[in-house]
Structure formats: structure tokens, C-alpha cells
Design a protein around this motif. Structure first.
Motif, short mmCIF file in Angstrom:
data_model
loop_
_atom_site.label_atom_id
_atom_site.label_comp_id
_atom_site.label_asym_id
_atom_site.label_seq_id
_atom_site.Cartn_x
_atom_site.Cartn_y
_atom_site.Cartn_z
N CYS A 15 68.24 41.89 32.46
CA CYS A 15 67.59 42.23 31.38
C CYS A 15 66.86 43.52 30.84
O CYS A 15 66.49 43.44 29.20
N ALA A 18 69.31 44.84 28.89
CA ALA A 18 70.26 44.44 27.82
C ALA A 18 68.37 45.31 27.09
O ALA A 18 69.67 45.80 24.84
N ALA A 19 67.63 44.68 27.00
CA ALA A 19 66.14 45.10 26.46
C ALA A 19 66.13 46.86 25.82
O ALA A 19 65.96 47.30 24.81
N MET A 22 68.64 47.16 22.96
CA MET A 22 67.83 46.21 21.64
C MET A 22 67.30 47.67 21.20
O MET A 22 67.02 47.65 20.13
N THR B 79 74.60 39.20 27.32
CA THR B 79 75.27 40.22 26.63
C THR B 79 75.59 40.28 25.37
O THR B 79 75.52 41.59 24.41
N THR B 82 72.31 40.74 22.99
CA THR B 82 72.22 41.71 22.97
C THR B 82 73.06 42.23 22.03
O THR B 82 72.57 42.95 20.71
N TRP B 83 74.35 42.55 21.83
CA TRP B 83 74.59 43.20 20.39
C TRP B 83 74.91 42.70 19.77
O TRP B 83 74.92 43.31 18.87
N THR B 85 72.40 41.09 18.92
CA THR B 85 70.98 41.89 17.98
C THR B 85 71.15 43.09 17.33
O THR B 85 70.88 43.62 15.78
#
Lengths: 300, 207
Positions: A15, A18-19, A22, B79, B82-83, B85
Motif C-alpha cells: 500500500c 502504491a501511495a 500515485m 497494483t 495504482t496504475w 490512477t
């Protein structure tokens, strides 16, 4: 138990990664996105004034922003207007503090250029300096005044109100006598095919040319939109003058025809526009009186 | 399944024809039925899926040893999200006009079956480079499927191609409706199967 810890650890780490990805993407794209939005708002404002690529705006056209704040001071509420002013050719801002009855309490010159005032952070700092306090300053809204030379051409009001689902963001263009020049829907999340039709020409152009008096009693009617009126609304500038005038004469004073199956959205937009115009008309009249009374060299 | 023995070009070509996600694997039928009313839609969404597929496949292939087997599906979803976004942000920032058209659909890619399935079937067992080529094959296969269906439906439904009026009339209005998407997909699937049958028969008779 060991496995629990392992799973938790790995999931948390995923997580966080991912953060991170992003967040990086957000930082890199945010500026471009803001710029796009700014350009979009700017072109929309010009198109609401009747200018486009084919019909570019004249050089004399200037857009000035007026910012409204609410100031809480020792339990009393004041209104703060950041008014663009001109002093010996130099454009800057002046803060007018009004009490709720519309009486001027304080005039503070602000050393901020119109371009700098467009940035939220710079404007907040300038407000802080002008009032010598950080507490109780709340930004409310912005009004853009379009001037053609010395003439006030139109008001542009960005605003939002509740729709069927979430907020509807609009820009409203008013004549100096508060008759509606045009309405543009900027952002909404109404249902596609139903409420989303509010952004179609045949709905939003119904607001054009409604006078302030007519607007006060404007309602929504559930009747089918007449074909000729629809044809006019879809392309109001393409129709020849005589025909358009006849249609405006026949339908110009009518209420707003609701969208089929989306009465709530239609009503929200109508009421929202009504409220925006009514409130704005009251506020700007108060402000105009103050400006005329004090002979402030205001650029609005 | 052990690591794949296919070459890179084979991986790409298989993704487009023999293992075409829409016509052969029957994955991601919702977008194939719902969003293929025009070529442009198919092309834009296909491009977005291509990028998400390639990036997700590579990410999963790279961290496959780190993923706990019990929580692999949540990790895949994370995953992909994420991509998606990232691509959503990039599209909104740099191609705002196209984003207006597909913005709503791009967010839906998170739920597309094709991407999760490819991660589960391929990326978590293969190297990064193989996953990269598989992702490209799958992405182009998906795009190919979307564009083909979009071509048929746009031509027959609204008489246009890429937004230009080519026929001047609307042959079968039915084809713009979602139900016609099923017909198109069904007929295309049948054609793909027929080609395979004929191909195999020829191969047999040769040998």
C-alpha cells in the motif's frame, strides 16, 4: 501468528509503495491539470461574453476579479471585499470591510497585483497583512467583472449548487442590469442521458436573455420543448435574425422547460441560478453604493 | 504452469489472435459490449488498457516473490488501481480533450477481468521481460477486438467511420444499442473459431 504478521507487513508495504507511485504521479501532473482548468475557465468566460477563436476579444476587454471574504472579529461578522483599484495607472487591490448593514468600516490598501491575487496562497498572505490577524478570515467566492474600456460589459459568476447527486459547478454571465447573458455548466455528476442533459445547449440556453424581474418568478414547467424553440436553442447564433427574434418574442418570457425524466436536475439548476443571481445582485448593489459614496477608483 | 517457453514475438501474436482476450478467452465482455459504439471509443480505451496491462504485468512480475500467496488478489487489485490512477491523472493533465470522452471509462479499468486474469495466469509465473511482451500482446489484442467491434457497429449503426459520415444513411439503427454488441461479439467469436478449425484441418492434412 507469524503468518498474520507477514501478511500485514507485506500488504502495508504494498500500500505504501502504491501511495508513493500515485503521489509522484499527482505531483507531476497537478500543475498541468490546474493550468488546463485555468485555460478552460478562461475560454469559457470569453465564450460566455460572445468571443471565440473566430471572433477574438478586443484589446480593450479586461477581466477583473473581485474576491469576497467573511471576516469574524470579536464575535461580529464583517464582509471583506478585495476590490481591484487603479492608482495613477497602477493596478492593485483595496480591502473594503463592510458590516452586515452594508456600512463601510475600514479601507485598507493592499500591495498585490491582479496576477498575484489570482494565486490562492498569495492572496491569503495579503489578506493576513491587511487585517494584521490570521483568525476568522474565510474566503467565499470570486466574481469576474468584464470591462470594455470604461464600460462595464458583464459580470461572470463562477459558482456551484446542489444537483440531483452532487454539486453542479457553473459559470453564469450577467449583464450590468442582471439579465442573464449565458450559462455554462462546468462540472457535474448527473446521470448520463438524464440529468447530464443539463449541459446540452437546448437546456442551458433557455436561461439566456431572462431579465432580472422575470428571473425572480422563474419556474420549471413539465411540457415538451417545442421543436422550433429547440432548433433555436441548439444554435442560437446560427439562425437568421428575423426568425430568431420571432422565436425569442414567442418563448423568451416562458419558464424553463424541464428535461424529460430529470425534473429534479432541471429544478436544481433553475433554483441554483435564481439564488446566485438574487444574492449577487443584492451584494453588488451594496458594494456599488459604497464605492460611489467613497469615490474609490475601483475597476469593477 | 511453469515459465513460458514462447518467444517474445509469439507472445505478442498469440495475444492478438490465438489468445485474443475478447474473442478467444472471452474476458472483459462488459466493455466489449457496452463501450464499442464507435472506433474512437475502442481505440482510446484500448490504449488505456494496453498501458495498464503492461505496467501491471511488469510490476507483478518484478515483485512476484514478495507477494504472499494468500493475499495475491488484493495485491493485484492494488497494483492495477495504482496504475489506473496514474494513467487517469496523466490523461487528465496532458490530453484533456480525449479525457472528456473516456474519463468515466478509464476508472472502470480497475474492474476489467482481462488484467487480473493475465496477472494471475501469466505475470506471477514469468520474468519481467516475458510479462512485458505478454502485456503488449494482450493490450493490442484487446484494442484490436474493441476496434473491430467498434468498426462494425459504427458503420452499420450510424453509417460513420471515425466520426466521418461515409454512407450518408443509417443502415441498421439497432447496432448502436448495447444488445447489438452481443451479436457482434458472438459473430466475431464464431469467425475466429472457424478460422482456427480450418487452420488446424489444413495443418493435419499437410502432415
Amino acid at each position: 501468528m507469524n503468518e498474520f504478521v507477514k501478511i500485514t507487513f507485506r500488504l502495508t508495504l504494498s500500500c505504501l509503495m502504491a501511495a508513493l507511485v500515485m503521489g509522484t504521479a499527482f505531483i507531476f501532473t497537478d500543475k498541468a491539470k490546474k493550468h488546463n482548468e485555468h485555460v478552460n475557465v478562461q475560454t469559457t468566460m470569453l465564450s460566455l461574453l460572445g468571443y471565440s477563436d473566430l471572433n477574438p476579444a478586443p484589446k480593450e476587454l479586461k477581466l477583473y476579479s473581485l474576491y469576497r471574504y467573511i471576516i469574524e472579529e470579536k464575535g461580529t461578522t464583517y464582509l471583506g471585499y478585495m476590490v481591484p483599484v487603479t492608482e495613477s495607472g497602477k493596478e492593485s487591490y483595496e480591502l473594503l470591510k463592510l458590516n452586515l448593514e452594508g456600512k463601510l468600516m475600514q479601507r485598507v490598501p493592499m500591495n498585490i497585483s491582479p496576477d498575484a491575487a489570482a494565486e490562492d496562497a498569495e492572496r491569503a498572505t495579503a489578506m493576513k497583512e491587511a487585517l494584521k490577524t490570521e483568525q476568522g478570515i474565510a474566503y467565499q467566492d470570486r466574481t469576474v467583472v468584464a470591462r470594455l474600456g470604461d464600460q462595464r460589459l458583464a459580470y461572470l459568476l463562477p459558482g456551484k449548487f446542489g444537483g440531483f447527486k452532487t454539486f453542479i459547478n457553473v459559470i453564469l454571465s450577467l449583464n450590468p442590469d442582471f439579465a442573464i447573458r449565458g450559462l455554462e455548466i462546468m462540472e457535474h455528476e448527473e446521470d448520463p442521458g438524464l440529468g447530464a442533459e443539463i449541459s446540452q445547449n437546448y437546456f442551458k440556453n433557455q436561461f439566456r436573455n431572462k431579465s432580472f424581474e422575470r428571473l425572480k418568478s422563474l419556474d420549471v414547467i413539465k411540457e415538451p420543448l417545442p421543436d422550433e424553440y429547440r432548433a433555436y436553442l441548439n444554435a442560437p447564433d446560427k439562425m437568421d435574425k428575423d426568425k430568431a427574434d420571432a422565436i425569442i418574442k414567442q418563448y423568451g418570457e416562458k419558464d424553463i422547460y424541464a428535461l424529460t425524466g430529470s425534473t429534479i436536475s432541471s429544478r436544481s439548476v433553475t433554483d441554483g441560478v435564481k439564488n446566485m443571481v438574487k444574492r449577487f445582485a443584492y451584494r453588488i448593489q451594496v458594494l456599488n453604493d459604497v464605492i460611489a459614496d467613497q469615490k474609490i477608483p475601483a475597476l469593477i | 504452469m511453469a515459465a513460458t517457453k514462447k518467444t517474445n514475438s509469439q507472445l505478442v501474436l498469440d495475444g492478438i489472435f490465438l489468445e485474443n482476450p475478447i474473442f478467444r478467452l472471452a474476458l472483459s465482455m462488459c466493455p466489449a459490449v457496452g463501450l464499442t459504439t464507435s472506433i474512437k471509443n475502442g481505440l482510446l480505451l484500448g490504449t488505456a488498457v494496453l498501458f495498464v496491462q503492461v505496467f501491471s504485468s511488469c510490476t507483478i512480475a518484478a515483485i512476484k516473490n514478495f507477494i504472499h500467496p494468500r493475499i495475491r488478489i488484493p495485491t493485484y487489485t492494488l497494483t492495477i488501481a495504482t496504475w489506473v490512477t496514474v494513467i487517469d491523472l496523466v490523461l487528465a493533465a496532458y490530453v484533456p480533450d480525449a479525457y472528456k470522452q473516456v474519463g468515466l471509462f478509464v476508472k472502470l479499468i480497475v474492474a476489467f477481468a482481462i488484467i487480473t486474469m493475465r496477472l494471475e495466469m501469466f505475470a506471477c509465473k514469468n520474468s519481467v521481460s516475458a510479462s512485458w511482451w505478454d502485456g503488449i500482446g494482450m493490450g493490442f489484442g484487446f484494442m484490436f477486438g474493441m476496434v473491430t467491434i467498434g468498426f462494425v457497429r459504427e458503420l452499420l449503426g450510424s453509417g460513420m467511420l471515425l466520426g466521418y459520415d461515409v454512407l450518408g444513411f443509417k443502415p441498421l439503427l439497432f447496432f448502436v444499442l448495447p444488445a447489438a454488441g452481443f451479436f457482434c461479439v458472438g459473430i466475431m467469436m464464431a469467425m475466429f473459431n472457424y478460422v482456427e478449425v480450418v487452420y488446424n484441418r489444413r495443418k493435419e492434412s499437410k502432415s
